[in-house]
Design a protein around this motif. Structure first.
Motif, short mmCIF file in Angstrom:
data_model
loop_
_atom_site.label_atom_id
_atom_site.label_comp_id
_atom_site.label_asym_id
_atom_site.label_seq_id
_atom_site.Cartn_x
_atom_site.Cartn_y
_atom_site.Cartn_z
N ALA A 74 11.84 18.49 -10.87
CA ALA A 74 12.79 19.40 -10.80
C ALA A 74 13.60 19.19 -11.99
O ALA A 74 13.83 20.15 -12.90
CB ALA A 74 13.27 19.85 -9.75
N ALA A 78 9.96 20.95 -14.34
CA ALA A 78 8.68 21.03 -13.65
C ALA A 78 8.75 22.56 -12.83
O ALA A 78 9.60 22.73 -12.11
CB ALA A 78 8.28 20.21 -12.94
N ARG A 79 7.47 23.15 -13.24
CA ARG A 79 7.38 24.51 -12.47
C ARG A 79 6.13 24.49 -11.97
O ARG A 79 5.66 24.97 -10.64
CB ARG A 79 7.62 25.86 -13.19
CG ARG A 79 8.80 26.20 -13.73
CD ARG A 79 9.90 26.29 -12.45
NE ARG A 79 11.28 26.41 -12.94
CZ ARG A 79 12.06 25.70 -13.30
NH1 ARG A 79 11.96 24.39 -12.72
NH2 ARG A 79 13.36 25.90 -13.53
N ARG A 80 5.19 23.94 -12.52
CA ARG A 80 3.73 23.80 -12.24
C ARG A 80 3.16 22.29 -12.43
O ARG A 80 2.41 22.03 -13.52
CB ARG A 80 2.83 24.91 -12.83
CG ARG A 80 1.35 24.55 -12.65
CD ARG A 80 0.96 25.15 -11.17
NE ARG A 80 -0.53 25.38 -11.13
CZ ARG A 80 -1.11 25.38 -9.87
NH1 ARG A 80 -0.47 24.94 -8.96
NH2 ARG A 80 -2.45 25.55 -9.67
N LEU A 102 7.59 18.79 -3.03
CA LEU A 102 7.65 19.76 -4.24
C LEU A 102 7.76 21.04 -4.12
O LEU A 102 8.51 22.07 -4.77
CB LEU A 102 6.40 19.62 -5.06
CG LEU A 102 6.14 18.03 -5.72
CD1 LEU A 102 4.79 17.83 -6.19
CD2 LEU A 102 7.05 17.91 -6.95
N HIS A 103 7.20 21.78 -3.03
CA HIS A 103 6.99 23.13 -2.73
C HIS A 103 8.56 23.46 -2.30
O HIS A 103 9.21 24.49 -2.42
CB HIS A 103 6.33 23.49 -1.59
CG HIS A 103 6.21 24.78 -1.28
ND1 HIS A 103 5.59 25.85 -1.76
CD2 HIS A 103 6.51 25.25 0.19
CE1 HIS A 103 5.88 26.94 -1.15
NE2 HIS A 103 6.30 26.67 0.17
N MET A 107 8.56 24.46 -6.64
CA MET A 107 7.25 23.81 -7.46
C MET A 107 6.01 24.10 -6.88
O MET A 107 5.98 24.00 -5.50
CB MET A 107 7.35 22.69 -7.96
CG MET A 107 8.60 22.34 -8.85
SD MET A 107 8.87 20.72 -9.39
CE MET A 107 9.93 20.10 -7.87
N ARG A 108 5.01 24.57 -7.60
CA ARG A 108 3.58 24.89 -7.05
C ARG A 108 2.76 23.90 -7.89
O ARG A 108 2.21 23.86 -8.83
CB ARG A 108 3.36 26.22 -7.26
CG ARG A 108 1.92 26.73 -6.48
CD ARG A 108 1.69 28.15 -6.67
NE ARG A 108 1.68 28.46 -7.96
CZ ARG A 108 0.61 28.40 -8.72
NH1 ARG A 108 -0.45 28.11 -8.52
NH2 ARG A 108 0.52 29.06 -9.84
N ALA A 109 2.65 22.70 -6.97
CA ALA A 109 1.60 21.63 -7.43
C ALA A 109 0.18 22.05 -7.64
O ALA A 109 -0.37 22.43 -6.73
CB ALA A 109 1.99 20.44 -6.82
N CYS A 136 -0.19 23.44 -16.34
CA CYS A 136 0.78 22.52 -16.08
C CYS A 136 1.84 22.01 -16.95
O CYS A 136 1.58 22.18 -18.26
CB CYS A 136 0.07 21.13 -15.51
SG CYS A 136 -1.16 21.53 -14.03
#
Length: 436
Positions: A74, A78-80, A102-103, A107-109, A136
């Motif tokens: 984060a 990072a977002r994806r 992460l969620h 974030m959505r990995a 990504c």
């Protein structure tokens, strides 16, 4: 030259005292030729201090630290994120746990697990295509050296395009690469803190070495709890890899006082705890020490580079697709003897870190240094035997017919350039034959 006067313990740390070398008696004294500073060879006086760079990522260390990888991603924007892992880790459940972290951090990995041991060039290409298709932005890796090297390869292609084999060598990257967060799940490769990326070239059946400052990850999160799910063979292989990193970094032509400390610590910790992790795999204390050993060995070799054992091992691993640490365990005793022949004194601290008691009251001689270097080679082989490592390359599939090809490829490996003793092609062939 400066030798270790004593190696003592303060808790789990080594305290190294140094002084100018002297012989026990005039009769035993060996003239010490002056050589280039930093080669690890005997000199007539203390080494002249050299400029030393020490590359290191941000490090988070401790049991239960896995969630910190999400916070690190984060902070890096990072977002994806692309979470790189393998099927073995998915079966253990660690990537799923990190995905939840992460969620929770917003974030959505995307998850990619298409990497196998000794990552292949085509796997890196496939991972890069997935990274692009999923749009990504940050790489997060949970796994051993293969997974982490694959993530580095994907990041490299994301920033520079082309084929991964285009970047073989030193500093071949031109453009910046995406941020990287690494979570090692083995105790030995050091890839989570290194500037190396090792990939199998499936056309030439060899491993290529990609080296560059940009490949040092932004953050390494070392959670020893992840080590408890390693199978025994992987624990043994990666532990021997860490030992090889420590020994080769300590005698490397590019060593310096910053790397020496970490190298000796790693050697001591592996010698003291690897066997116990095999006998008591769930014991927390030994796992913590082996995680520290892997980390310190990584910090040493990424800055001091390596030597002939790795240069040779890369070729065998590329040819036969076998565990890197196991090959190191076979080769290392032979390389130790080869490197120690002109300069056994440099191996005295290594032997001491492994438990050698021959140096007392700061007294040493050329004969004692030779004993120490041979003791170190024997101790490495003893440890390999205890871990079930084959005694020769022939037992894992190498034949006499392979030797010339392996030697030719070894001569082009970047790791050979920092081996403490100059090695000709004939020397490398001879070492391969000794190890058969």
């Amino acid at each position: 030259m400066v030798l270790v006067d004593s190696v003592t313990r303060a808790g789990q740390s080594l305290v190294v005292s140094r002084r100018p070398a002297r012989a026990e008696s005039p009769e035993e004294a060996t003239p010490a030729p002056r050589t280039a500073a930093g080669t690890g060879h005997l000199q007539s006086g203390p080494e002249t201090p050299r400029l030393a760079k020490f590359h290191v990522p941000e490090i988070v260390f401790g049991a239960g630290s896995l969630s910190e990888a999400a916070h690190a991603a984060a902070r890096l924007g990072a977002r994806r994120p692309l979470l790189v892992t393998d099927d073995g880790l998915l079966a253990a459940g660690w990537p799923q746990q990190l995905c939840r972290h992460l969620h929770e951090a917003g974030m959505r990995a995307a998850v990619w697990s298409g990497v196998t041991p000794n990552p292949k060039d085509h796997e890196i290409a496939a991972g890069h295509e997935y990274y692009r298709a999923e749009r990504c932005d940050v790489l997060v890796a949970v796994g051993g050296g293969s997974v982490i090297d694959a993530a580095k390869g994907i990041a490299l292609l994301a920033g520079n395009g082309g084929l991964i084999t285009d970047f073989e060598g030193v500093d071949r990257m031109v453009n910046p690469i995406p941020p990287m967060v690494m979570v090692p799940a083995t105790s030995g490769t050091g890839a989570d803190v290194s500037q190396f990326c090792i990939v199998t070239d499936t056309v030439r059946n060899t491993k290529i070495t990609i080296l560059g400052r940009a490949l040092v990850p932004d953050v390494s999160v070392v959670d020893p709890q992840l080590l408890t799910t390693m199978p025994d063979w992987l624990n043994a292989a990666t532990g021997l890899d860490a030992l090889t990193h420590g020994i080769e970094a300590y005698v490397s032509r590019a060593h310096n006082p910053l790397t020496d400390h970490h190298a000796l610590q790693a050697i001591s910790l592996v010698g003291g705890h690897l066997e116990r992790t095999m006998d008591h795999p769930l014991e927390q204390e030994s796992r913590v020490f082996m995680a520290q050993a892997a980390l310190e060995a990584g910090l040493a070799f990424t800055n001091a580079i390596l030597g002939a054992a790795h240069a040779m091992s890369h070729q065998v691993g590329g040819l036969l697709d076998l565990p890197h640490g196991v090959i190191n365990g076979i080769l290392l005793p032979h390389v130790v003897r080869f490197n120690a022949e002109p300069d056994p004194a440099r191996f005295v601290p290594i032997a001491q870190a492994l438990g050698f008691r021959g140096v007392t009251d700061g007294r040493w001689s050329q004969a004692l240094a030779e004993d120490a270097s041979e003791w170190a080679a024997v101790e490495v082989r003893r440890l390999a035997d205890e871990l079930g490592v084959p005694r020769g390359l022939s037992e894992i599939g190498v034949t006499e017919a392979d030797v010339e090809k392996l030697a030719t490829m070894t001569m082009a490996d970047a790791c050979l350039s920092t081996n403490p003793r100059e090695a000709t092609r004939d020397d490398i062939e001879a070492l391969f034959r000794q190890a058969l």
